[in-house]
Design a protein around this motif. Sequence first.
Motif, PDB file in Angstrom:
ATOM      1  N   VAL A  83     -12.777  -3.099   0.185  1.00 42.67           N
ATOM      2  CA  VAL A  83     -11.864  -2.395  -0.726  1.00 42.67           C
ATOM      3  C   VAL A  83     -12.662  -1.831  -1.894  1.00 42.67           C
ATOM      4  O   VAL A  83     -13.317  -2.570  -2.630  1.00 42.67           O
ATOM      5  N   ARG A  84     -12.570  -0.526  -2.034  1.00 44.18           N
ATOM      6  CA  ARG A  84     -13.288   0.174  -3.105  1.00 44.18           C
ATOM      7  C   ARG A  84     -12.305   0.971  -3.961  1.00 44.18           C
ATOM      8  O   ARG A  84     -11.263   1.399  -3.488  1.00 44.18           O
ATOM      9  N   ASN A  85     -12.713   1.179  -5.202  1.00 42.87           N
ATOM     10  CA  ASN A  85     -11.971   2.049  -6.109  1.00 42.87           C
ATOM     11  C   ASN A  85     -12.303   3.496  -5.764  1.00 42.87           C
ATOM     12  O   ASN A  85     -13.236   3.768  -5.002  1.00 42.87           O
ATOM     13  N   SER A  86     -11.573   4.432  -6.336  1.00 41.67           N
ATOM     14  CA  SER A  86     -11.817   5.845  -6.044  1.00 41.67           C
ATOM     15  C   SER A  86     -13.212   6.295  -6.494  1.00 41.67           C
ATOM     16  O   SER A  86     -13.752   7.247  -5.948  1.00 41.67           O
ATOM     17  N   ASP A  87     -13.819   5.580  -7.445  1.00 39.64           N
ATOM     18  CA  ASP A  87     -15.187   5.920  -7.868  1.00 39.64           C
ATOM     19  C   ASP A  87     -16.239   5.231  -7.002  1.00 39.64           C
ATOM     20  O   ASP A  87     -17.423   5.251  -7.313  1.00 39.64           O
ATOM     21  N   GLN A  88     -15.812   4.602  -5.905  1.00 46.23           N
ATOM     22  CA  GLN A  88     -16.644   3.932  -4.904  1.00 46.23           C
ATOM     23  C   GLN A  88     -17.215   2.582  -5.338  1.00 46.23           C
ATOM     24  O   GLN A  88     -18.001   1.980  -4.620  1.00 46.23           O
ATOM     25  N   THR A  89     -16.828   2.082  -6.516  1.00 52.47           N
ATOM     26  CA  THR A  89     -17.220   0.724  -6.890  1.00 52.47           C
ATOM     27  C   THR A  89     -16.348  -0.253  -6.107  1.00 52.47           C
ATOM     28  O   THR A  89     -15.225   0.076  -5.702  1.00 52.47           O
ATOM     29  N   ARG A 135      -7.234  -2.526  -6.665  1.00 52.00           N
ATOM     30  CA  ARG A 135      -7.818  -1.216  -6.377  1.00 52.00           C
ATOM     31  C   ARG A 135      -7.335  -0.219  -7.418  1.00 52.00           C
ATOM     32  O   ARG A 135      -6.121  -0.026  -7.589  1.00 52.00           O
ATOM     33  N   ASP A 136      -8.273   0.393  -8.120  1.00 53.63           N
ATOM     34  CA  ASP A 136      -7.984   1.429  -9.117  1.00 53.63           C
ATOM     35  C   ASP A 136      -6.930   1.015 -10.146  1.00 53.63           C
ATOM     36  O   ASP A 136      -6.158   1.844 -10.618  1.00 53.63           O
ATOM     37  N   ARG A 137      -6.884  -0.268 -10.444  1.00 50.79           N
ATOM     38  CA  ARG A 137      -5.946  -0.814 -11.433  1.00 50.79           C
ATOM     39  C   ARG A 137      -4.488  -0.497 -11.091  1.00 50.79           C
ATOM     40  O   ARG A 137      -3.605  -0.590 -11.929  1.00 50.79           O
ATOM     41  N   SER A 138      -4.228  -0.105  -9.816  1.00 46.41           N
ATOM     42  CA  SER A 138      -2.872   0.316  -9.480  1.00 46.41           C
ATOM     43  C   SER A 138      -2.261  -0.389  -8.268  1.00 46.41           C
ATOM     44  O   SER A 138      -1.067  -0.224  -8.022  1.00 46.41           O
ATOM     45  N   GLU A 139      -3.052  -1.136  -7.507  1.00 49.29           N
ATOM     46  CA  GLU A 139      -2.475  -1.855  -6.374  1.00 49.29           C
ATOM     47  C   GLU A 139      -3.311  -3.073  -6.007  1.00 49.29           C
ATOM     48  O   GLU A 139      -4.518  -3.092  -6.202  1.00 49.29           O
ATOM     49  N   LEU A 140      -2.614  -4.081  -5.472  1.00 45.88           N
ATOM     50  CA  LEU A 140      -3.274  -5.301  -5.009  1.00 45.88           C
ATOM     51  C   LEU A 140      -3.522  -5.212  -3.514  1.00 45.88           C
ATOM     52  O   LEU A 140      -2.696  -4.686  -2.763  1.00 45.88           O
TER      53      LEU A 140
END
Length: 187
Positions: A83-89, A135-140
Amino acid sequence: MIELVQESYFAKGGQRACYEVPGKPDLCVKVEFTEDEASEERVEEELQAHRKVLARGERCPIVALFRGRVETTLGAGYLFDLVRNSDQTISPTLRNCEKELGKESITSLVRAFYHELIQRGLVVGDLHPKNLVVRDRSELVLIDGLGAVNFAWLYYHVGPLRVFKTRRKFRRLCRLLDISSEDVFVR
């Protein structure tokens, strides 16, 4: 065989260490570092739950799904979605970003996750802030603990029992996060 190097290591759970898969940014491999019968049984139950989700043939964005077994330079491993954030972290665990999110935001995230889990008819065995990533501070997204160790078949076939078990797991999670479970269960 996947060659794992120390630089690809990013996390460790109770029984498995997690590594990024070289050349495959959407996958990670979990390698067991403890070997006991109870651990093997739990892993098999979890993999069985993942197979049930995959057999449905639908996307399941709230679970990092099992993708197969592989051999690595550190022993047998299990491939999972990374699971990655939109910035690929790599997305942080809920435990690691609990303070910066705040109670209101956490309640909202847990509420959305709870209702999605119920809607999909999934069962969780180990619902803990360290087993959820944000993920992206918006979903678990659940990264560990899918399925039930005992009576799994019963939970999957008896809806009210599955909901009862899920609510019980969420009450525990809410206590750990110091948020109101009643605020989570409402729509």
